[in-house]
Design a protein around this motif. Sequence first.
Motif, PDB file in Angstrom:
ATOM      1  N   LEU A   5       0.928 -50.156 -28.572  1.00 15.46           N
ATOM      2  CA  LEU A   5       1.229 -51.275 -29.466  1.00 15.46           C
ATOM      3  C   LEU A   5       2.740 -51.330 -29.641  1.00 15.46           C
ATOM      4  CD1 LEU A   5       0.475 -53.547 -31.461  1.00 15.46           C
ATOM      5  CD2 LEU A   5       0.352 -51.788 -33.244  1.00 15.46           C
ATOM      6  N   VAL A   6       3.325 -52.464 -29.263  1.00 13.64           N
ATOM      7  CA  VAL A   6       4.767 -52.646 -29.411  1.00 13.64           C
ATOM      8  C   VAL A   6       5.003 -53.423 -30.703  1.00 13.64           C
ATOM      9  CG1 VAL A   6       6.839 -53.642 -28.382  1.00 13.64           C
ATOM     10  CG2 VAL A   6       5.027 -52.715 -26.895  1.00 13.64           C
ATOM     11  N   VAL A   7       5.882 -52.913 -31.556  1.00 13.91           N
ATOM     12  CA  VAL A   7       6.224 -53.633 -32.784  1.00 13.91           C
ATOM     13  C   VAL A   7       7.618 -54.217 -32.597  1.00 13.91           C
ATOM     14  CG1 VAL A   7       6.417 -53.518 -35.299  1.00 13.91           C
ATOM     15  CG2 VAL A   7       4.851 -51.964 -34.100  1.00 13.91           C
ATOM     16  N   GLY A   8       7.703 -55.541 -32.456  1.00 16.41           N
ATOM     17  CA  GLY A   8       8.989 -56.204 -32.227  1.00 16.41           C
ATOM     18  C   GLY A   8       8.954 -56.988 -30.934  1.00 16.41           C
ATOM     19  N   GLY A   9       9.528 -58.182 -30.962  1.00 15.49           N
ATOM     20  CA  GLY A   9       9.489 -59.054 -29.785  1.00 15.49           C
ATOM     21  C   GLY A   9      10.861 -59.486 -29.314  1.00 15.49           C
ATOM     22  N   GLY A  10      11.856 -58.641 -29.483  1.00 14.57           N
ATOM     23  CA  GLY A  10      13.186 -58.900 -28.933  1.00 14.57           C
ATOM     24  C   GLY A  10      13.263 -58.339 -27.518  1.00 14.57           C
ATOM     25  N   PRO A  11      14.466 -58.193 -26.961  1.00 16.33           N
ATOM     26  CA  PRO A  11      14.610 -57.665 -25.603  1.00 16.33           C
ATOM     27  C   PRO A  11      13.959 -56.291 -25.424  1.00 16.33           C
ATOM     28  CG  PRO A  11      16.715 -58.495 -26.416  1.00 16.33           C
ATOM     29  CD  PRO A  11      15.754 -58.590 -27.552  1.00 16.33           C
ATOM     30  N   THR A 107      12.011 -52.928 -33.671  1.00 18.27           N
ATOM     31  CA  THR A 107      12.189 -53.966 -34.692  1.00 18.27           C
ATOM     32  C   THR A 107      13.634 -54.407 -34.870  1.00 18.27           C
ATOM     33  OG1 THR A 107      12.064 -52.180 -36.318  1.00 18.27           O
ATOM     34  CG2 THR A 107      10.079 -53.504 -36.004  1.00 18.27           C
ATOM     35  N   GLY A 108      14.549 -53.859 -34.069  1.00 22.35           N
ATOM     36  CA  GLY A 108      15.905 -54.404 -34.047  1.00 22.35           C
ATOM     37  C   GLY A 108      16.700 -54.196 -35.320  1.00 22.35           C
ATOM     38  N   ALA A 109      17.696 -55.046 -35.481  1.00 24.19           N
ATOM     39  CA  ALA A 109      18.618 -54.890 -36.598  1.00 24.19           C
ATOM     40  C   ALA A 109      19.177 -56.254 -36.975  1.00 24.19           C
ATOM     41  CB  ALA A 109      19.755 -53.955 -36.189  1.00 24.19           C
ATOM     42  N   ARG A 110      19.889 -56.303 -38.055  1.00 21.81           N
ATOM     43  CA  ARG A 110      20.555 -57.548 -38.467  1.00 21.81           C
ATOM     44  C   ARG A 110      21.958 -57.219 -38.947  1.00 21.81           C
ATOM     45  NH1 ARG A 110      16.880 -55.738 -42.278  1.00 21.81           N
ATOM     46  NH2 ARG A 110      17.827 -55.460 -44.329  1.00 21.81           N
ATOM     47  N   TRP A 111      22.891 -58.111 -38.661  1.00 17.92           N
ATOM     48  CA  TRP A 111      24.262 -57.898 -39.112  1.00 17.92           C
ATOM     49  C   TRP A 111      24.348 -58.182 -40.600  1.00 17.92           C
ATOM     50  CZ3 TRP A 111      27.499 -55.599 -35.914  1.00 17.92           C
ATOM     51  CH2 TRP A 111      27.225 -55.666 -34.541  1.00 17.92           C
ATOM     52  N   ALA A 228      41.153 -68.844 -35.402  1.00 13.88           N
ATOM     53  CA  ALA A 228      40.125 -69.520 -34.597  1.00 13.88           C
ATOM     54  C   ALA A 228      38.792 -68.775 -34.689  1.00 13.88           C
ATOM     55  CB  ALA A 228      40.566 -69.587 -33.141  1.00 13.88           C
ATOM     56  N   GLY A 229      38.862 -67.498 -35.052  1.00  4.71           N
ATOM     57  CA  GLY A 229      37.626 -66.720 -35.075  1.00  4.71           C
ATOM     58  C   GLY A 229      37.622 -65.664 -36.160  1.00  4.71           C
ATOM     59  N   ILE A 230      36.435 -65.329 -36.629  1.00  8.76           N
ATOM     60  CA  ILE A 230      36.260 -64.300 -37.655  1.00  8.76           C
ATOM     61  C   ILE A 230      35.142 -63.370 -37.200  1.00  8.76           C
ATOM     62  CG2 ILE A 230      35.556 -63.881 -40.046  1.00  8.76           C
ATOM     63  CD1 ILE A 230      36.579 -66.845 -40.553  1.00  8.76           C
ATOM     64  N   PHE A 231      35.467 -62.113 -37.011  1.00  9.01           N
ATOM     65  CA  PHE A 231      34.454 -61.127 -36.626  1.00  9.01           C
ATOM     66  C   PHE A 231      34.055 -60.337 -37.872  1.00  9.01           C
ATOM     67  CE2 PHE A 231      36.154 -62.323 -32.623  1.00  9.01           C
ATOM     68  CZ  PHE A 231      35.107 -62.147 -31.720  1.00  9.01           C
ATOM     69  N   VAL A 232      32.796 -60.438 -38.224  1.00  8.67           N
ATOM     70  CA  VAL A 232      32.296 -59.763 -39.421  1.00  8.67           C
ATOM     71  C   VAL A 232      31.783 -58.390 -38.993  1.00  8.67           C
ATOM     72  CG1 VAL A 232      30.656 -59.913 -41.325  1.00  8.67           C
ATOM     73  CG2 VAL A 232      31.657 -62.012 -40.374  1.00  8.67           C
ATOM     74  N   GLN A 233      32.390 -57.355 -39.510  1.00  7.22           N
ATOM     75  CA  GLN A 233      32.049 -55.979 -39.104  1.00  7.22           C
ATOM     76  C   GLN A 233      31.813 -55.120 -40.341  1.00  7.22           C
ATOM     77  OE1 GLN A 233      31.974 -54.725 -35.645  1.00  7.22           O
ATOM     78  NE2 GLN A 233      31.638 -56.917 -35.491  1.00  7.22           N
ATOM     79  N   ILE A 234      30.852 -55.553 -41.153  1.00  4.10           N
ATOM     80  CA  ILE A 234      30.605 -54.812 -42.387  1.00  4.10           C
ATOM     81  C   ILE A 234      29.246 -54.110 -42.339  1.00  4.10           C
ATOM     82  CG2 ILE A 234      32.200 -56.152 -43.800  1.00  4.10           C
ATOM     83  CD1 ILE A 234      29.862 -57.828 -44.775  1.00  4.10           C
ATOM     84  N   GLY A 235      28.730 -53.933 -41.135  1.00  7.75           N
ATOM     85  CA  GLY A 235      27.524 -53.118 -41.000  1.00  7.75           C
ATOM     86  C   GLY A 235      26.404 -53.803 -40.257  1.00  7.75           C
ATOM     87  N   LEU A 236      25.678 -53.004 -39.486  1.00  8.53           N
ATOM     88  CA  LEU A 236      24.483 -53.465 -38.781  1.00  8.53           C
ATOM     89  C   LEU A 236      23.319 -52.730 -39.445  1.00  8.53           C
ATOM     90  CD1 LEU A 236      23.526 -55.108 -36.255  1.00  8.53           C
ATOM     91  CD2 LEU A 236      23.642 -52.979 -34.982  1.00  8.53           C
ATOM     92  N   VAL A 237      22.384 -53.484 -39.970  1.00  7.46           N
ATOM     93  CA  VAL A 237      21.301 -52.872 -40.744  1.00  7.46           C
ATOM     94  C   VAL A 237      20.019 -52.853 -39.919  1.00  7.46           C
ATOM     95  CG1 VAL A 237      20.106 -52.939 -42.967  1.00  7.46           C
ATOM     96  CG2 VAL A 237      22.328 -54.066 -42.731  1.00  7.46           C
ATOM     97  N   PRO A 238      19.485 -51.669 -39.601  1.00  9.48           N
ATOM     98  CA  PRO A 238      18.248 -51.620 -38.817  1.00  9.48           C
ATOM     99  C   PRO A 238      17.060 -52.147 -39.638  1.00  9.48           C
ATOM    100  CG  PRO A 238      19.233 -49.425 -39.088  1.00  9.48           C
ATOM    101  CD  PRO A 238      19.983 -50.353 -39.983  1.00  9.48           C
ATOM    102  N   ASN A 239      16.151 -52.847 -38.955  1.00  8.09           N
ATOM    103  CA  ASN A 239      14.939 -53.369 -39.626  1.00  8.09           C
ATOM    104  C   ASN A 239      13.880 -52.272 -39.672  1.00  8.09           C
ATOM    105  OD1 ASN A 239      16.049 -56.020 -39.811  1.00  8.09           O
ATOM    106  ND2 ASN A 239      15.524 -56.349 -37.666  1.00  8.09           N
ATOM    107  N   THR A 240      14.149 -51.262 -40.465  1.00  2.27           N
ATOM    108  CA  THR A 240      13.247 -50.100 -40.490  1.00  2.27           C
ATOM    109  C   THR A 240      12.802 -49.750 -41.904  1.00  2.27           C
ATOM    110  OG1 THR A 240      15.176 -48.669 -40.639  1.00  2.27           O
ATOM    111  CG2 THR A 240      14.287 -49.040 -38.434  1.00  2.27           C
TER     112      THR A 240
END
Length: 304
Positions: A5-11, A107-111, A228-240
């Motif tokens: 059983l795979v939980v998550g449908g990303g790559p 289940t990946g992560a979210r910025w 021209a651009g803004i890179f937001v680097q305040i954390g990657l939160v795992p969906n766990t």
Amino acid sequence: PYDVLVVGGGPAGAAAAIYAARKGIRTGLVAERFGGQVMDTVGIENFISVPYTEGPKLAASLEQHVKEYGVDIITDQRAAGIGKGELLEVPLASGATLKSRSVILATGARWRELNVPGEAEYRTRGVAYCPHCDGPFFKGKRVAVVGGGNSGIEAAIDLAGIVEHVTVLEFADTLRADEVLQRKARAMGNIEIITNAQTTEVVGDGSKVTGMKYTDRVSGDSRLLELAGIFVQIGLVPNTEFLKGSEVELTRFGEVMIDTRGATSMNGVFAAGDATTVPYKQIIISMGAGATAALSAFDHLIRS
Ligand code: FAD
């Protein structure tokens, strides 16, 4: 019950499901949203052998490829935990429970977002979260990196080689990044570091980002940077979050701890992709990790 059983449908989940199904074993895939973060991506230029594609297109190909096999796909369902009876059990938020001989968590992560006006509006139109992915789009331009931790300073050093100028904005009065990274950043001629900066607004012209407003927390003054651009680097939160309190061991950042075969601390449970301790969170890396986890799950099944 399923064999896998795979939980998550990303790559990661899609690759795991295909590798498992190709072994001729009963494979299920449960996901909130097929495609995962790829659905939020516009241009993708680093999916090797495909010079350019777009997120929704890649997500549709992923789904089509999974559907070529007899994978039982369940979408719009959220896993709410993991436990063990005679088999492994994954309860869903809807109240149902899925049973399987092995489980692959993907289940990946979210910025983590700034949550300031303009951020959502200009997402993918100047507001970016991944320097490896989007850095080259800003060649020769001025950008900001929000966040002075390791990922923020690494991003600044990385971007400084591509763009004209990088301004790093850190909320605290000091950077949290490792000293060696700070030294490297300060030695580069085109990185400016501003501490005590509270970002307040992403500014744009209706079609793309033109700047960013922040408040100097010492003087209280509001300032505008032209960018021209803004890179937001305040954390990657795992969906766990749903794994807390289970037998699956997480790091203090919430990442699922895996070994080189993708095995977690819980017998029969494997994991892959951005939700795990894998270094570097990328599509191609997640897919490789999904394949690894599926082959390990198969190996586990033939031995038990
Ligand atoms: P995800 O893609 O996050 O997929 C997670 C899956 O799990 C989803 O299906 C989700 O719905 C599901 N899920 C989550 N929680 C649950 C739950 N409790 N129950 C059931 N299902 C659940 N990478 C690149 O290589 N190149 C790029 O150009 C690029 N650009 C990017 C641009 C943006 C804006 C973003 C956000 C990311 C980008 N990335 C890029 C990173 C890349 O998208 C990720 O590394 C990759 O998608 C991770 O794959 P994954 O399968 O591990 O997780």
